[in-house]
Write an enzyme that holds these catalytic residues in place. Structure first.
Site, PDB file in Angstrom:
ATOM      1  NE  ARG A  17      11.371  10.659  19.674  1.00 14.54           N
ATOM      2  CZ  ARG A  17      10.223  10.680  19.023  1.00 14.54           C
ATOM      3  NH1 ARG A  17       9.477   9.630  19.409  1.00 14.54           N
ATOM      4  NH2 ARG A  17       9.711  11.728  18.388  1.00 14.54           N
TER       5      ARG A  17
ATOM      6  CE  LYS B 208      11.659   2.837  23.792  1.00 12.45           C
ATOM      7  NZ  LYS B 208      11.177   4.066  23.975  1.00 12.45           N
TER       8      LYS B 208
ATOM      9  NE  ARG C 167      -3.182   4.207  10.414  1.00 15.47           N
ATOM     10  CZ  ARG C 167      -4.165   3.827   9.294  1.00 15.47           C
ATOM     11  NH1 ARG C 167      -5.214   3.563   9.416  1.00 15.47           N
ATOM     12  NH2 ARG C 167      -3.550   3.613   8.130  1.00 15.47           N
TER      13      ARG C 167
END
Length: 331
Positions: free
Chosen positions: A124, A189, A324
């Site tokens: 992506r 990931k 965040r």
């Protein structure tokens, strides 16, 4: 490995050296059924593909044994696909591109493509998917829906839930989902999904689901990944057989497509919410305009990410999400 129609001498060399044993150059050439010039050509080809070979004292080997894909094994595990619709290649630019091209040429879906090496894999946001020989698994599945592409929101979410559930059933539990299409463990990931859809015929959607898994990445290749990552070897202490993972993933994606075709996203929303890695966390969503900061509060029935901030709850149908740090938290 089984590439019965692949004349690439590089594939022959990799197949012969996959056991990790070193061989004299002349013996390797004989085993591959090629001459010395053919072996030299194959080694140049492998170097161009980024495949390292070790040459010492006239002996050749790969840095480590490689679990190669077995086309026959994969086909047997996918009885709903015609064997001719299962493509197991040595090297391609992109498994997604290969299937997309076949769809444009009028070849009916579904099909599967997987490859040992992918030279131009896409993630992506224009990212490159790093795919080293034997260290990862890349595959794509094609499917056609009667609905228009713009009416297929949430497809990547359905694919993600199907893959995570299939992994859990195979003993790889604890994988979570990061909206819209990453499989993660502790914010690192493990796998990514890329769904590409285009309009065909009278408005139907031709879709290609691309998936990339990190299996056991070597430091040299992993240094090119621009985000936190992990792999099966690190998280689970074992790596699934690549042919098994390919067929397991393909079956999961085919199941997801059938369910989405018949029932839409509804049946998997609860499964997504159970594995939502963002819910309740401070996030920033960037989608082309000004980034939106707030707290992720799950997904709605259409698969949009809900983010609560000072102006209320907003829906994010696309975008890049960054978690965040909370105020006062140590970085």
């Amino acid at each position: 490995m089984n590439y019965p129609t692949d004349p690439d001498p590089a594939a022959l060399v990799v197949r012969t050296l996959a056991d990790g044993r070193a061989r004299p150059r002349d013996a390797l050439a004989r085993e591959c059924g090629i001459d010395a010039s053919g072996l030299a050509e194959a080694l140049r080809r492998l170097d161009g593909l980024g495949v390292e070979t070790i040459a010492e004292r006239g002996m050749l080997c790969l840095p480590r044994p490689v679990d190669l894909l077995d086309a026959g094994r994969i086909r047997r595990a996918l009885p709903r696909l015609d064997p001719a619709a299962v493509h197991v290649r040595f090297a391609v630019d992109s498994t997604n591109s290969l299937l997309a091209g076949r769809l444009r040429a009028g070849v009916p879906a579904p099909e599967l493509c997987t490859a040992e090496i992918q030279t131009a894999g896409r993630g992506r946001q224009g990212r490159r998917w790093v795919s080293e020989l034997g260290q990862s698994l890349v595959l794509s599945v094609s499917w056609c829906f009667a609905a228009r592409p713009e009416a297929l929101g949430g497809l990547s979410l359905a694919a993600g839930v199907a893959l995570v559930e299939a992994l859990a059933a195979d003993g790889f539990d604890g994988v979570m989902l990061k909206w819209p299409n990453d499989l993660i463990v502790e914010d690192r990931k493990l796998a990514g999904i890329l769904v590409e859809a285009s309009r065909v015929g009278s408005g139907a959607a031709a879709c290609v689901f691309g998936v990339g898994f990190n299996l056991d990445l070597a430091p040299a290749g992993s240094g090119r990944i621009d985000q936190p990552w992990t792999d099966f070897a690190t998280e689970f202490g074992r790596v699934p057989a690549r042919s098994t993972l390919a067929s397991l993933s393909a079956n999961a994606l085919l199941d997801a497509c059938e369910q989405y075709r018949d029932h839409g996203l509804g049946p998997v929303v609860a499964g997504w919410r159970e594995r939502d890695a963002l819910r309740g966390r401070p996030v920033r969503v960037s989608s082309g305009g000004a980034p939106a900061d707030g707290t992720a509060c799950g997904i709605d029935a259409d698969g949009a990410l809900l983010v609560e901030h000072s102006a209320g709850v907003i829906r994010c149908e696309s975008g890049e999400v960054t978690v965040r740090a909370r105020r006062g938290a140590r970085r």
